[in-house]
Design a protein around this motif. Structure first.
Motif, short mmCIF file in Angstrom:
data_model
loop_
_atom_site.label_atom_id
_atom_site.label_comp_id
_atom_site.label_asym_id
_atom_site.label_seq_id
_atom_site.Cartn_x
_atom_site.Cartn_y
_atom_site.Cartn_z
N GLU A 25 0.85 -1.17 0.00
CA GLU A 25 0.00 0.00 0.00
C GLU A 25 0.90 1.23 0.00
OE1 GLU A 25 -2.90 2.19 3.08
OE2 GLU A 25 -3.45 0.13 2.61
N GLN A 107 -12.43 9.11 -2.16
CA GLN A 107 -11.64 9.12 -3.39
C GLN A 107 -10.97 10.47 -3.52
OE1 GLN A 107 -15.26 8.44 -4.55
NE2 GLN A 107 -15.14 6.29 -5.07
N ILE A 128 -4.77 4.20 -10.68
CA ILE A 128 -5.43 4.32 -9.38
C ILE A 128 -4.60 3.59 -8.33
CG2 ILE A 128 -7.51 3.80 -8.06
CD1 ILE A 128 -9.05 4.00 -10.74
N THR A 130 -3.85 3.32 -3.79
CA THR A 130 -4.57 3.35 -2.52
C THR A 130 -3.68 4.01 -1.48
OG1 THR A 130 -5.66 1.27 -3.07
CG2 THR A 130 -5.75 1.95 -0.79
N SER A 135 -9.00 5.57 -2.43
CA SER A 135 -8.56 5.49 -3.82
C SER A 135 -7.99 6.84 -4.24
CB SER A 135 -9.73 5.11 -4.73
OG SER A 135 -10.22 3.85 -4.39
N LEU A 162 -12.81 4.17 -11.22
CA LEU A 162 -12.85 4.75 -9.89
C LEU A 162 -14.28 4.85 -9.34
CD1 LEU A 162 -11.04 6.11 -7.69
CD2 LEU A 162 -11.52 8.27 -8.83
#
Length: 165
Positions: A25, A107, A128, A130, A135, A162
Motif C-alpha cells: 500500500e 476518493q 489508481i 490506494t 482510492s 474509480l
C-alpha cells in the motif's frame, strides 16, 4: 541436497527481484506534526470526493477550465455538490494526510501536482492507487486535458473504474 536447506546470497536475491514481490500500500512520507489551517473548498463534498488542483493565478479555476471540470463530473453522474475542490496553492507545505484530516474523502483525484508535494511516493499518472484505504488518482492538468483527446480518454477510463460507471 534438500530445498529446505537451500540458502541464497542476499546479493543474488536482489539481482533476481528488482521490485517487491508482494504489492505494498502507498505510504506517506513521515512529516512532523503541525497545525493544519482550516481548509476552504468549493463544493459541498456530499459524496466525499476530493479534487486537488494547484493554481497560483486564480482562486480555483478559470471559467473555461471550470466548465471542463463540471462536464467531466456530469459524465460521471456527479456535480459540484458531490465534491470538494481545493486549490493547494493556498496551502503550501500541506500534505494529503493533512487535507484528509480536515476534509473527509473516499476518493482523491489530484491534477498536475507532484506526489512528493502531497507527501506521497512516486505514482504514475492515470493509475489508481490506494492511500490509507482511499482510492487516489493522479491526473494531468485540466487545461492540458482540454486540448488532448488522448489524455481525456485516459482520464475517462480511470474515472469509470474509480466510480464504477
Amino acid at each position: 541436497m534438500s530445498l529446505e536447506r537451500l540458502q541464497l546470497d542476499p546479493f543474488l536475491l536482489a539481482q533476481m527481484y528488482h521490485q517487491p514481490i508482494i504489492p505494498e500500500e502507498i505510504t506517506a512520507v513521515r512529516a512532523e506534526p503541525k497545525a493544519v489551517p482550516e481548509v476552504k473548498y468549493l463544493g459541498e463534498n456530499q459524496k466525499n470526493i476530493l479534487l486537488l488542483i494547484q493554481n497560483e493565478k486564480e482562486a480555483y479555476l478559470s471559467e473555461e477550465t471550470f466548465n471542463l471540470l463540471t462536464n467531466i463530473l456530469n459524465a460521471c453522474k456527479l456535480g459540484m455538490q458531490d465534491v470538494a475542490l481545493i486549490n493547494t496553492a493556498n496551502y503550501p507545505g500541506i500534505r494529503l494526510q493533512d487535507f484528509l484530516s480536515k476534509v473527509p474523502a473516499r476518493q482523491v483525484i489530484y491534477f498536475a501536482i507532484s506526489p512528493e508535494a502531497l507527501g506521497l511516493p512516486p505514482m504514475e499518472t492515470y493509475r489508481i492507487g490506494t492511500y490509507q484505504g482511499i482510492s487516489v488518482l493522479m491526473s494531468d492538468d485540466l487545461q492540458l486535458i482540454a486540448t488532448d483527446k488522448t489524455l481525456k480518454g485516459r482520464l475517462w477510463m480511470c474515472l469509470k473504474q474509480l466510480f464504477g460507471i
